[in-house]
Motif scaffolding. Structure first.
Motif, short mmCIF file in Angstrom:
data_model
loop_
_atom_site.label_atom_id
_atom_site.label_comp_id
_atom_site.label_asym_id
_atom_site.label_seq_id
_atom_site.Cartn_x
_atom_site.Cartn_y
_atom_site.Cartn_z
N ARG A 26 1.76 6.67 -7.07
CA ARG A 26 0.65 7.54 -7.49
C ARG A 26 0.97 9.00 -7.22
O ARG A 26 0.66 9.88 -8.02
N LEU A 27 1.58 9.28 -6.09
CA LEU A 27 1.95 10.66 -5.77
C LEU A 27 2.99 11.18 -6.77
O LEU A 27 2.93 12.35 -7.20
N LYS A 66 0.84 -1.21 0.00
CA LYS A 66 0.00 0.00 0.00
C LYS A 66 0.87 1.25 0.00
O LYS A 66 0.55 2.24 -0.68
N HIS A 67 1.94 1.24 0.76
CA HIS A 67 2.83 2.40 0.79
C HIS A 67 3.50 2.61 -0.57
O HIS A 67 3.65 3.76 -1.04
N TYR A 91 1.07 4.22 -2.92
CA TYR A 91 0.90 5.63 -2.58
C TYR A 91 2.06 6.46 -3.15
O TYR A 91 1.86 7.56 -3.70
#
Length: 435
Positions: free
Chosen positions: A339-340, A332-333, A336
């Motif tokens: 995507r960022l 999940k990290h 993130y």
């Protein structure tokens, strides 16, 4: 009548009057009484033309038995330094003498200052306990010593006899006996057995198990010490949560709530209840073990019925299961971060647009992988729920009744104790303290 001229910088005047007074004013009506009048005149050097008097009228009903002595105490606030006049008048049906004794004491702090000092000491004790600066027993002893020092400072130093009388031996004896009984219960494996039975009857369902555990804890806390009961329930609760992959904090919080609810149902479930029922004034009004339990039972049942829906609402948006595996958290990290990074690219040229498309494709690939891992994780949890029969067999082998004879003895003693509590309320010839 008497005059007190040695009143200097004190703010309060405490009077202890002993005499044949009526102990219970509510139940006994009398037409004989005495009136203690406290008045004070301002100093002669005051600029006011008229002397202002502040008076207190204290009425004390008299008993027909003149040989008994009951000491009553009252504190009066004195606004200035003038001479104090104490005048005692007796209103009797027939002429006679009334034996009286009076002792006065000056206090150097008013009511507001005394309340402030007591609040500071109480907050200080809680700070020592919460932050574990010292052991909680030592913190309580330091608080009591500070309170005695404060009383001596304001001029109300108690004697050693008064300090000993403040100790509630009945409450201490009851708590001592209940803690010993609970400790012997724990040696039989009774609490572990109850928790495993709750898991068996729930058939591996989470909320059914939590409901049964809370009900068992509430029922046991009604007749045993709730703090010790909760401490003995904690290890087996954590073990059940490990089997079901649950976060034990939420289950323990639910059990704590219901042990407090169950402890409030009877006079022996909680120390404040013991202090209330052990008061002689309340016993004379008919508030004994059975009366207290009867008044509290209906309210406790309503609280239990309301608490279960409130508990479900409290944990509505919280995950009862344990944290996800580390690989899922790391995935999940990573999603993130990618995507960022893609969002921060401004597609001003063809190359930047291509890079952003590659990053978004990477994000989609990682999200597909995340969904597969989550599906596998939830499948494992559901498979553990289906294997509850295997789990219950392992738990029953480990957590079972270790000493049946001792358990029968403990249940017999506890039944006799509870029976004596009720007989003390219903049979007039039997009078035993709760301790």
């Amino acid at each position: 009548a008497m005059n007190l001229t040695d009143f200097h910088d004190s703010a309060l005047l405490k009077l202890d009057i002993g005499g044949p007074f009526v102990a219970d004013v509510v139940d006994q009506q009398t037409e004989e009484y005495i009136v203690v009048q406290i008045s004070q005149a301002e100093d002669a050097g005051s600029r006011r033309r008229r002397q202002q008097q502040v008076s207190y009228n204290w009425s004390l009903p008299l008993s027909s038995r003149r040989n008994q002595q009951i000491i009553t105490t009252r504190t009066f606030q004195i606004p200035n330094r003038g001479t104090i006049f104490v005048n005692i008048q007796a209103f009797l049906q027939e002429s006679g003498s009334v034996p009286l004794s009076m002792k006065h004491q000056y206090l150097h702090a008013n009511i507001e200052a005394q309340v402030t000092i007591a609040s500071v000491i109480l907050v200080g004790v809680y700070v020592l306990i919460i932050f574990e600066i010292v052991h909680r027993t030592l913190a309580a002893m330091l608080g009591s010593l500070a309170a005695l020092a404060a009383l001596a400072t304001v001029g109300e130093r108690p004697s050693m006899v008064e300090v000993v009388e403040w100790i509630d031996y009945e409450t201490l004896a009851l708590l001592f006996g209940m803690m010993v009984l609970v400790a012997i219960f724990s040696e039989t494996g009774f609490f572990d057995y109850c928790a495993v039975k709750a898991y068996r009857f729930s058939r591996g369902k989470v909320w059914a198990m939590i409901t049964l555990l809370c009900l068992i804890a509430a029922i046991l806390s009604a007749f045993l010490d709730n703090v010790t009961t909760m401490m003995l329930f904690t290890p087996v609760t954590i073990r059940l949560c490990e089997v079901l992959n649950l976060d034990p904090r939420h289950v323990l919080i639910a059990e704590v709530i219901f042990t407090n609810i169950g402890g409030a149902a009877t006079a022996v479930g909680d120390p404040p209840n013991v202090i209330i029922v052990s008061k002689q004034e309340l016993r004379k009004q008919g508030l004994d073990f059975a009366a207290f339990t009867g008044h509290m039972f209906v309210g406790i049942c309503l609280v239990v019925l309301v608490s279960f829906p409130f508990l479900r609402l409290l944990y509505w948006n919280k995950k009862l299961y344990n944290k996800e595996p580390s690989e899922i958290v790391e995935l999940k990290h990573e999603i993130y971060v990618w995507r960022l990074t893609a969002q921060r690219i401004n597609p001003a040229s063809r190359e930047e647009t291509a890079v952003k498309c590659l990053l978004m494709q990477k994000v989609l690939t990682l999200e597909m992988l995340l969904r597969k891992k989550l599906r596998t994780f939830h499948r494992q949890i559901s498979q553990e729920d289906k294997n509850w029969e295997t789990n219950i067999q392992e738990l029953q082998k480990k957590h079972r009744i270790t000493d049946t004879i001792l358990l029968i003895k403990c249940l017999t003693v506890l039944g006799c104790v509870i029976l004596m509590f009720f007989l003390n309320s219903f049979v007039p010839g039997i009078y035993l303290d709760l301790g």
